[in-house]
Design a protein around this motif. Structure first.
Motif, mmCIF file in Angstrom:
data_model
loop_
_atom_site.group_PDB
_atom_site.id
_atom_site.type_symbol
_atom_site.label_atom_id
_atom_site.label_comp_id
_atom_site.label_asym_id
_atom_site.label_seq_id
_atom_site.Cartn_x
_atom_site.Cartn_y
_atom_site.Cartn_z
ATOM 1 N N LYS A 1 5.347 2.289 2.316
ATOM 2 C CA LYS A 1 3.996 2.537 2.163
ATOM 3 C C LYS A 1 3.899 4.176 1.546
ATOM 4 O O LYS A 1 2.812 4.627 0.937
ATOM 5 N N GLN A 2 4.596 4.934 2.160
ATOM 6 C CA GLN A 2 4.313 6.415 1.691
ATOM 7 C C GLN A 2 4.562 6.766 0.300
ATOM 8 O O GLN A 2 4.153 7.963 0.110
ATOM 9 N N VAL B 1 -4.234 -7.418 1.999
ATOM 10 C CA VAL B 1 -3.604 -6.371 1.155
ATOM 11 C C VAL B 1 -3.744 -6.738 -0.231
ATOM 12 O O VAL B 1 -4.034 -5.968 -1.135
ATOM 13 N N SER C 1 1.246 5.134 -8.387
ATOM 14 C CA SER C 1 0.558 4.162 -7.692
ATOM 15 C C SER C 1 -0.262 3.360 -9.105
ATOM 16 O O SER C 1 -0.626 2.018 -8.951
ATOM 17 N N LEU D 1 -2.393 4.201 -0.499
ATOM 18 C CA LEU D 1 -2.682 3.244 0.280
ATOM 19 C C LEU D 1 -3.771 2.382 -0.359
ATOM 20 O O LEU D 1 -4.568 2.758 -1.269
ATOM 21 N N ASP E 1 -2.603 1.624 9.263
ATOM 22 C CA ASP E 1 -1.917 2.429 8.415
ATOM 23 C C ASP E 1 -2.831 3.175 7.279
ATOM 24 O O ASP E 1 -2.640 4.254 6.886
ATOM 25 N N GLU E 2 -4.071 2.678 7.015
ATOM 26 C CA GLU E 2 -5.011 3.319 6.180
ATOM 27 C C GLU E 2 -5.723 4.529 6.988
ATOM 28 O O GLU E 2 -5.748 5.470 6.367
ATOM 29 N N TYR F 1 3.985 -2.515 -0.287
ATOM 30 C CA TYR F 1 3.405 -2.129 1.151
ATOM 31 C C TYR F 1 3.884 -3.094 2.070
ATOM 32 O O TYR F 1 4.401 -2.895 3.323
#
Length: 350
Positions: free
Chosen positions: A111-112, A268, A91, A116, A3-4, A106
């Motif tokens: 996530k969007q 995470v 964030s 991240l 994902d990163e 997360y």
């Protein structure tokens, strides 16, 4: 981690898209024959592109065929993160004011909406260490104001970047160790023995390492103050990498204490927690006032307990007990990391 990487590639694609929009708004989509238009074929996978397509439908690469300018990068950052979506501010608020919130989001698949965790960690870490080097008077944040102690304070700041509460104690400990070493050197000088390191240990090292230790010893005798500053600079430069290397071990400790969660979830959590600690340290460096420093210290101790309680949904007593064990084990990791940085820093003066 996938994902990163996808987030990073998505950011690059957004750069191209915003750059294209900026070019069209400026009066045309071409600049000297090297605009954002494509020739009908993806340069990466050779797939056929739809007319006016900004991204390839097969591999996802953007269709821009020139390196984006600095202004295009600035436009992308301002429009994508701040002005349009507000992803950065959401964030930061979720990270600093709501312990464990970003980790739960997360893990729930949302996530969007947020930056991240790896990007948050790297960004806040970079800003903290830059502020530590560039902000005038930053070393006074830890309560030591002597010029001779600047290197020791910077070392303490770097080594304890993972936890704001440890900064004052680490600085005092480093200062006390320095005084002990100075007293030892004075006694050794009076007795005619200026040996800084124990030769019984040095003789057991490989020959190449022995030579390096002897050169470092000679430099410390000739210029103790300069060697201390060089050592502090080396340790400060290596501290960000030491923090990153400690993350897998910290996640492993979490796995031992909260075994029901998979290791990836703990990793995470570790990234979010260390990013929050970076944010608290950054705030203390930028606003070196007593009230701000105390608030950052207090929140750095309360934050991990609340985050653990929220993420793992355990009782308060269970959370407090496990958090105490985690703190002790984390201190062991910090101590080992500080020892390794000290050895590397001392040998770097050779």
């Amino acid at each position: 981690m996938v994902d990163e990487l996808s987030g990073l590639s998505g950011g690059a694609a957004a750069v191209a898209a915003s750059a294209e929009a900026a070019g069209l708004a400026g009066g045309g989509g071409h600049r000297g024959g090297h605009g954002h238009g494509h020739g009908g074929t993806c340069l990466n996978c050779q797939a056929t592109l739809a007319p006016q397509a900004r991204f390839c439908s097969q591999c996802g690469q953007d269709t821009a065929n020139h390196p984006p300018s600095l202004m295009e990068f600035v436009h992308e950052f301002v429009s994508h993160y701040i002005a349009v979506e507000g992803t950065l501010w959401k964030s930061l608020w979720g990270l600093m004011a709501r312990p464990g919130f970003l980790t739960m989001e997360y893990l729930a698949g949302r996530k969007q909406r947020y930056v991240l965790p790896l990007r948050l960690l790297l960004t806040l870490g970079l800003l903290f260490f830059l502020a530590l080097k560039l902000v005038p008077g930053a070393p006074q944040v830890v309560g030591v104001g002597d010029d001779d102690d600047e290197a020791v304070v910077q070392v303490a700041d770097a080594a304890s970047a993972a936890e704001a509460a440890s900064t004052v104690r680490a600085a005092k400990l480093a200062k006390a160790n320095e005084k002990i070493e100075q007293a030892t050197r004075r006694v050794a000088e009076q007795s005619g023995d200026m040996t800084i390191m124990d030769h019984r240990i040095t003789d057991r090292l490989p020959e190449g390492m022995q030579a390096k230790v002897k050169r470092a010893e000679a430099h410390w005798r000739e210029d103790p103050k300069g060697s201390a500053k060089a050592m502090g600079a080396t340790m400060l430069g290596l501290a960000p990498y030491a923090v990153l290397c400690s993350l897998p071990f910290f996640a492993g400790l979490l796995k031992l204490l909260f075994w029901r969660q998979p290791y990836g979830a703990h990793f995470v959590f570790a990234m979010h927690l260390h990013a929050a600690w970076y944010g608290m340290l950054l705030l203390a460096v930028l606003l070196p006032w007593g009230g701000v420093i105390f608030a950052a210290w207090l929140w750095s101790n309360v934050y991990p307990v609340v985050a653990l309680k929220r993420v793992h949904a355990a009782s308060w007593w269970t959370t407090l007990l496990r958090a105490a064990v985690l703190a002790v084990l984390h201190w062991l990791i910090i101590g080992l990391g500080l020892l390794a940085l000290t050895l590397v820093g001392a040998l770097s003066t050779a």
